[in-house]
Design an enzyme around this catalytic site. Sequence first.
Site, PDB file in Angstrom:
ATOM      1  N   ARG A  57       0.859  -1.183   0.000  1.00  0.00           N
ATOM      2  CA  ARG A  57       0.000   0.000   0.000  1.00  0.00           C
ATOM      3  C   ARG A  57       0.897   1.235   0.000  1.00  0.00           C
ATOM      4  O   ARG A  57       1.986   1.216   0.592  1.00  0.00           O
ATOM      5  CB  ARG A  57      -0.887   0.035   1.251  1.00  0.00           C
ATOM      6  CG  ARG A  57      -2.079  -0.878   1.211  1.00  0.00           C
ATOM      7  CD  ARG A  57      -3.188  -0.347   0.282  1.00  0.00           C
ATOM      8  NE  ARG A  57      -4.369  -1.198   0.290  1.00  0.00           N
ATOM      9  CZ  ARG A  57      -4.558  -2.239  -0.522  1.00  0.00           C
ATOM     10  NH1 ARG A  57      -3.635  -2.569  -1.406  1.00  0.00           N
ATOM     11  NH2 ARG A  57      -5.667  -2.941  -0.464  1.00  0.00           N
TER      12      ARG A  57
ATOM     13  N   GLU B 130      -3.642   7.803  -4.439  1.00  0.00           N
ATOM     14  CA  GLU B 130      -3.996   7.317  -5.784  1.00  0.00           C
ATOM     15  C   GLU B 130      -5.292   7.967  -6.265  1.00  0.00           C
ATOM     16  O   GLU B 130      -6.196   8.167  -5.457  1.00  0.00           O
ATOM     17  CB  GLU B 130      -4.154   5.793  -5.745  1.00  0.00           C
ATOM     18  CG  GLU B 130      -2.843   5.107  -5.418  1.00  0.00           C
ATOM     19  CD  GLU B 130      -2.997   3.610  -5.176  1.00  0.00           C
ATOM     20  OE1 GLU B 130      -4.091   3.071  -5.403  1.00  0.00           O
ATOM     21  OE2 GLU B 130      -2.023   2.994  -4.753  1.00  0.00           O
TER      22      GLU B 130
ATOM     23  N   HIS C  79      -1.433   0.532  -9.591  1.00  0.00           N
ATOM     24  CA  HIS C  79      -2.064  -0.404  -8.640  1.00  0.00           C
ATOM     25  C   HIS C  79      -2.630  -1.616  -9.379  1.00  0.00           C
ATOM     26  O   HIS C  79      -3.822  -1.903  -9.286  1.00  0.00           O
ATOM     27  CB  HIS C  79      -3.156   0.319  -7.841  1.00  0.00           C
ATOM     28  CG  HIS C  79      -3.436  -0.353  -6.516  1.00  0.00           C
ATOM     29  ND1 HIS C  79      -3.735   0.338  -5.364  1.00  0.00           N
ATOM     30  CD2 HIS C  79      -3.475  -1.668  -6.169  1.00  0.00           C
ATOM     31  CE1 HIS C  79      -3.946  -0.515  -4.366  1.00  0.00           C
ATOM     32  NE2 HIS C  79      -3.793  -1.732  -4.839  1.00  0.00           N
TER      33      HIS C  79
END
Lengths: 333, 333
Positions: free
Chosen positions: A250, A279, A297
């Site tokens: 993360r 993000e 991601h």
Amino acid sequence: MAVEANQEWLKSNGDPHLVLVHRLPSFNFQLKHILQPHFHLLDPAGSPEPAGSFLSSHAQSVRALICVANTPLTAETLSLLPSLELVLASSAGVDHIDTQECRRRGIILTNASTAFAEDAADYAVTLLIDVWRRISAADRFLHAGLWPVKGGYYPLGSKLGGKRVGIVGLGSIGLEVSKRLEAFGCSIAYSSRKEKPHVPYPYHANVLDLAAHSDALVLCCSLSEQTRHIINKDVMTALGKKGVVINVGRGGLIDEKELVRFLLRGDIGGAGLDVFEDEPDVPRQLFELDNVVLSPHRAIFTPEAIEALNQLTFTNLKAFFSNKPLQSVYQIE
Amino acid sequence: MAVEANQEWLKSNGDPHLVLVHRLPSFNFQLKHILQPHFHLLDPAGSPEPAGSFLSSHAQSVRALICVANTPLTAETLSLLPSLELVLASSAGVDHIDTQECRRRGIILTNASTAFAEDAADYAVTLLIDVWRRISAADRFLHAGLWPVKGGYYPLGSKLGGKRVGIVGLGSIGLEVSKRLEAFGCSIAYSSRKEKPHVPYPYHANVLDLAAHSDALVLCCSLSEQTRHIINKDVMTALGKKGVVINVGRGGLIDEKELVRFLLRGDIGGAGLDVFEDEPDVPRQLFELDNVVLSPHRAIFTPEAIEALNQLTFTNLKAFFSNKPLQSVYQIE
């Protein structure tokens, strides 16, 4: 085992059971067609009825909940579901879920890390080699038409064999990473909440120590209050000017502003980042750096991983309603 | 073993021996400082004397020649060196050397493939995963600022585990490729001039048959008249619409014009190319394709590989002048 092969289970177990699908309306719930024949699915985000109607009729009796992608699952939401026993996260990371409240209530949490482990590991290893061998940079060099102009002038990459890789979080993803990197001749060490039994790699109780003994760190741990900014200024200093950081966990595991400063000053050797703190925003300064590989991601996104997640979710729901053991249970600390 | 540690050998063997450095003036000869204390180096390209002066004084007695990078070594040049017994190629590929003339004259040829095998394999494997998991494409997606605009819209890659990879040329590079890909859960098969003893992978006598049974082909063979355009229209058709081609050998192994047509029509799944038919020129149509990764002939370039090459050259010259066995001998067919 194909999901379709399990129809027999439904027949032999009578009525389907209640499963709440917890998702933001913008998130697709691809499992619907697979689970619907077997369970009584409640999907307020996909229903024309107001959510209040759902709550009055079903919230008291829901025992299992699927948390789709990173839909926040707060203590407040959990308080509306007094019978809840199981949360099935469809992601590897569970930082969007109030895990402490789950623990307090004795709610079991499963995540998708076993379904995603191989794909996440493939991606992490490739980001690492990409940074070391400058593959995306080479691709950009050619796309910019520079080969005929600059010819042989091109920075050398660095060999993998003999490199020391520190894995932060040796769960199912970290173990797959280590297996792959051993085939490239890298030596592996790790840090983790606890030392793992039956693991042949040297253990470091803290990441600072691991960084001081590593040429690269690969972040495979989950994000929690304990791991937020686990890669900070001190760890990057210990990793050193040639050190590389790979993040498929993360964004919040890294102090991103500090990482950008280290990269811009050349105080760290490179980074391969699939995840970011905010993000889809990515610090634009990173776009200028040839020793950084960026990805939206996507470490776990393959059709095969999604199929494995579907299978895991189905298997776990079936096991739960049959009082059988669950797979991929997340250990809340 | 560091080169410096071998000074004792020189002392115990008397005078140094004559070694001709064959190179284009534009190619650096980085080994000079390492070999000079041990051998009598002749380097016409680096000498102020005209080449004719060299020939009149030394050409008759030269027994060993280092061929730097892809400097052409023709039958005509070989004819000027009647005492030549050994050619040490500083590259893995030997298509720039008249190997048939070497064979006719009984000149032994060594190449650098054992020195370069691990780095070349690392690169080949990473190009393959990059194409399957779309890592360079993801990097370009972010660099173009598309993540916040297109959000979750991003094509899925494909999982490595379970994929069938066909290795074309199972020499030292191909074997290292297979070792790495096994750790990712791929199954391996190969084609080669001959079936290899003691190799556990299925053998296919021809590339067409290998392609028909593979999800990807990785080209690790040398370029010769037998292997030129070994990847042709028929092989690409057999590989199919999802098939991927990786080339870390030589550009001429692939019919490049045909490959471009297959890629543009979507008749092949993707390509990872470190080498091209007319370097440094790359077909510009490839720049538009997200399933293609391009690299400027850099698969083996790391400082560690260059050090391994230096060591191999030194060891082989020492062995040659001591009548001991040579390493990395190229089998001319």
